[in-house]
Each structure stands twice: as C-alpha cells, then as structure tokens.
Design a protein around this motif. Structure first.
Motif, PDB file in Angstrom:
ATOM      1  N   LEU A  56     -19.251   9.307  29.625  1.00 10.99           N
ATOM      2  CA  LEU A  56     -19.087   8.387  28.542  1.00 10.99           C
ATOM      3  C   LEU A  56     -17.684   8.383  28.159  1.00 10.99           C
ATOM      4  O   LEU A  56     -17.316   7.272  27.379  1.00 10.99           O
ATOM      5  N   LEU A  57     -16.890   9.333  28.236  1.00 11.53           N
ATOM      6  CA  LEU A  57     -15.548   9.411  27.663  1.00 11.53           C
ATOM      7  C   LEU A  57     -14.312   8.893  28.584  1.00 11.53           C
ATOM      8  O   LEU A  57     -13.246   8.726  28.201  1.00 11.53           O
ATOM      9  N   LYS A  58     -14.858   8.313  29.806  1.00 10.76           N
ATOM     10  CA  LYS A  58     -13.797   8.237  30.798  1.00 10.76           C
ATOM     11  C   LYS A  58     -13.037   6.819  30.246  1.00 10.76           C
ATOM     12  O   LYS A  58     -13.630   5.900  29.614  1.00 10.76           O
ATOM     13  N   SER A  59     -11.684   7.016  30.244  1.00 10.77           N
ATOM     14  CA  SER A  59     -10.563   5.991  29.584  1.00 10.77           C
ATOM     15  C   SER A  59     -10.976   5.679  28.302  1.00 10.77           C
ATOM     16  O   SER A  59     -10.881   4.647  27.855  1.00 10.77           O
ATOM     17  N   LYS A  60     -11.442   6.718  27.416  1.00 15.56           N
ATOM     18  CA  LYS A  60     -11.442   6.649  25.976  1.00 15.56           C
ATOM     19  C   LYS A  60     -10.646   7.852  25.252  1.00 15.56           C
ATOM     20  O   LYS A  60     -10.145   8.728  26.164  1.00 15.56           O
ATOM     21  N   PRO A  61     -10.075   7.540  24.135  1.00 14.69           N
ATOM     22  CA  PRO A  61      -9.012   8.498  23.568  1.00 14.69           C
ATOM     23  C   PRO A  61      -9.694  10.095  23.469  1.00 14.69           C
ATOM     24  O   PRO A  61      -8.823  10.794  23.653  1.00 14.69           O
ATOM     25  N   CYS A  62     -11.114  10.081  23.327  1.00 12.12           N
ATOM     26  CA  CYS A  62     -11.726  11.436  23.170  1.00 12.12           C
ATOM     27  C   CYS A  62     -11.710  12.050  24.588  1.00 12.12           C
ATOM     28  O   CYS A  62     -11.807  11.496  25.563  1.00 12.12           O
ATOM     29  N   GLY A 163     -37.626  17.215  24.185  1.00  9.54           N
ATOM     30  CA  GLY A 163     -38.410  16.409  25.337  1.00  9.54           C
ATOM     31  C   GLY A 163     -37.458  15.431  26.019  1.00  9.54           C
ATOM     32  O   GLY A 163     -36.355  15.782  26.205  1.00  9.54           O
ATOM     33  N   SER A 164     -37.675  14.156  25.929  1.00  5.50           N
ATOM     34  CA  SER A 164     -36.983  13.279  26.529  1.00  5.50           C
ATOM     35  C   SER A 164     -36.509  12.176  25.687  1.00  5.50           C
ATOM     36  O   SER A 164     -36.084  11.079  25.817  1.00  5.50           O
ATOM     37  N   GLU A 165     -36.393  12.817  24.371  1.00  3.52           N
ATOM     38  CA  GLU A 165     -35.532  11.817  23.022  1.00  3.52           C
ATOM     39  C   GLU A 165     -34.129  11.449  23.502  1.00  3.52           C
ATOM     40  O   GLU A 165     -33.415  11.966  24.343  1.00  3.52           O
ATOM     41  N   SER A 166     -33.707  10.710  22.713  1.00  4.43           N
ATOM     42  CA  SER A 166     -32.239  10.243  22.805  1.00  4.43           C
ATOM     43  C   SER A 166     -31.522  10.750  21.605  1.00  4.43           C
ATOM     44  O   SER A 166     -32.036  10.790  20.252  1.00  4.43           O
ATOM     45  N   VAL A 167     -30.303  11.319  22.166  1.00  3.56           N
ATOM     46  CA  VAL A 167     -29.792  12.066  20.684  1.00  3.56           C
ATOM     47  C   VAL A 167     -28.426  11.528  20.587  1.00  3.56           C
ATOM     48  O   VAL A 167     -27.483  11.050  21.391  1.00  3.56           O
ATOM     49  N   PRO A 168     -28.415  10.913  19.219  1.00  5.30           N
ATOM     50  CA  PRO A 168     -27.007  10.046  19.071  1.00  5.30           C
ATOM     51  C   PRO A 168     -26.057  10.890  18.688  1.00  5.30           C
ATOM     52  O   PRO A 168     -26.155  12.153  18.250  1.00  5.30           O
ATOM     53  N   VAL A 169     -24.828  10.705  19.254  1.00  5.70           N
ATOM     54  CA  VAL A 169     -23.661  11.560  19.026  1.00  5.70           C
ATOM     55  C   VAL A 169     -22.732  11.117  17.916  1.00  5.70           C
ATOM     56  O   VAL A 169     -21.921  10.007  18.056  1.00  5.70           O
ATOM     57  N   GLU A 173     -19.093   6.848  18.143  1.00  4.17           N
ATOM     58  CA  GLU A 173     -20.007   5.653  17.636  1.00  4.17           C
ATOM     59  C   GLU A 173     -20.393   5.121  18.782  1.00  4.17           C
ATOM     60  O   GLU A 173     -19.774   4.668  20.027  1.00  4.17           O
ATOM     61  N   GLY A 174     -21.895   4.744  18.889  1.00  8.61           N
ATOM     62  CA  GLY A 174     -22.585   4.099  19.913  1.00  8.61           C
ATOM     63  C   GLY A 174     -22.904   5.001  21.165  1.00  8.61           C
ATOM     64  O   GLY A 174     -23.496   4.289  22.004  1.00  8.61           O
ATOM     65  N   CYS A 175     -22.358   6.188  21.118  1.00 12.07           N
ATOM     66  CA  CYS A 175     -22.878   7.129  22.355  1.00 12.07           C
ATOM     67  C   CYS A 175     -24.133   7.788  21.967  1.00 12.07           C
ATOM     68  O   CYS A 175     -24.647   8.166  20.857  1.00 12.07           O
ATOM     69  N   VAL A 176     -25.032   7.785  23.018  1.00 15.20           N
ATOM     70  CA  VAL A 176     -26.246   8.494  22.907  1.00 15.20           C
ATOM     71  C   VAL A 176     -26.508   9.369  24.310  1.00 15.20           C
ATOM     72  O   VAL A 176     -26.119   8.885  25.371  1.00 15.20           O
TER      73      VAL A 176
END
Length: 184
Positions: A56-62, A163-169, A173-176
């Motif tokens: 998710l963070l590849k080539s991002k500032p974090c 379970g198999s829910e989606s967890v927003p980070v 922003e926009g990462c799950v």
C-alpha cells in the motif's frame, strides 16, 4: 548485561548497552523482557500485515516498519520509553534517524501473544494514547479480530472488526485492509 533490578528506572542510554541477543522494551523507565519467539500464527499475521502495508505504501511518503524496530516515544523528554511494536507506520520521516523512530508513529499494530495480552491491551494502550499515536490496532490471532483505536481529542475511540471485514486505515486516506487477507 548488568542484572536488571526491580524498582530501578532505566533510560534509552542504558537500553543501548544491553545485549542484543535479548529483546527488551522500556515503558516509563521499567524494563520488560519480550518473549523470545513468536508462534506460527503470530508470524503469519505479522508477515501478511507487513506485506499488505508495504504494498500500500510503495512510492508513498509514509513508510512501514516491522519488529524489531525501536520506537522512542519520549525521545525529546526523559527518553525512558522505547517499544518495539509488531508493525508501525511513520508518515513524518523527520522522526526517523536510521535506527529508530523518535516520537509517536502514525499507526502502531500489536499482535497479541499469551505473554503480551495485558501489556498490549492496557499498558501500551494508555502509553500510545498519552504519546499521541494517532491509530493503534490490537490484533487477536485467536478470535481473528482487530480492535482499532483512533485518537480523537486526546482519547481513543474504538471500533471492532472480525472475520473477513474490511478495516479502513484512518491515518492513510483511502487505504483499507481486508481481514480475509490477514487471517489466512
């Protein structure tokens, strides 16, 4: 390494002199031995989360880091607290000095193990909240759940996922994160 004494307070300078073959954390000057090895389930979850956040963070500032990586929460004060979360995300790269994070990361993830449950759920919860860690996840391999604590006005607000829910980070922003990819 000198014998740790009950009641003695330690600093990061003391911590840096200790034998690297043992893992320790300091919380408000108190030394805590870390378990020597993690279970297979703990390692699988740690690897999957590291892989997902890394992608998710590849080539991002974090930037994401996996244990062991020192986090010095009070680096500009008493410098008596250093922890090694299972995973952390840092967006302010000025906090990175090449060997540790100096100040609160944006996200900390701890994966529970039998020896860490009370420390992760109570001691570190309070420590991270007090230190300003914006988001703190507690991952329970047994129940396959994630408790997400998000800092709002200096206090953590908690949401539970399983379970198999989606967890927003929240800090990204926009990462799950899809728990079906974590609890394999």
């Amino acid at each position: 390494m000198e014998q740790l004494r009950e009641g003695k307070r330690y600093t990061y300078a003391d911590y840096c002199t200790w034998d690297n073959s043992e893992r320790w954390e300091l919380i408000d000057g108190v030394a805590y031995a870390m378990a020597p090895g993690a279970s297979e389930g703990h390692q699988e979850i740690s690897f999957e989360l590291s892989r997902l956040f890394g992608n998710l963070l590849k080539s991002k500032p974090c930037k994401a880091f996996a244990a062991p990586f020192d986090v010095r929460l009070s680096a500009d004060g008493d410098d008596d607290t250093v922890v090694q979360p299972d995973l952390l995300v840092v967006c302010d790269r000025s906090k990175l000095d090449g060997k540790s994070c100096n100040g609160p990361p944006d996200l900390v993830i701890e994966i529970l193990s039998p020896s860490s449950v009370s420390r992760d759920k109570w001691v570190k919860f309070n420590l991270y909240q007090r230190s300003g860690v914006r988001e703190y996840w507690i991952v329970d391999p047994d129940s396959k759940t994630v408790m997400v604590h998000t800092l709002e006005d200096g206090r953590y607000m908690t949401s539970a996922y399983g379970g198999s829910e989606s967890v927003p980070v929240g800090v990204l922003e926009g990462c799950v994160i899809e728990l079906g990819d974590v609890f394999v």
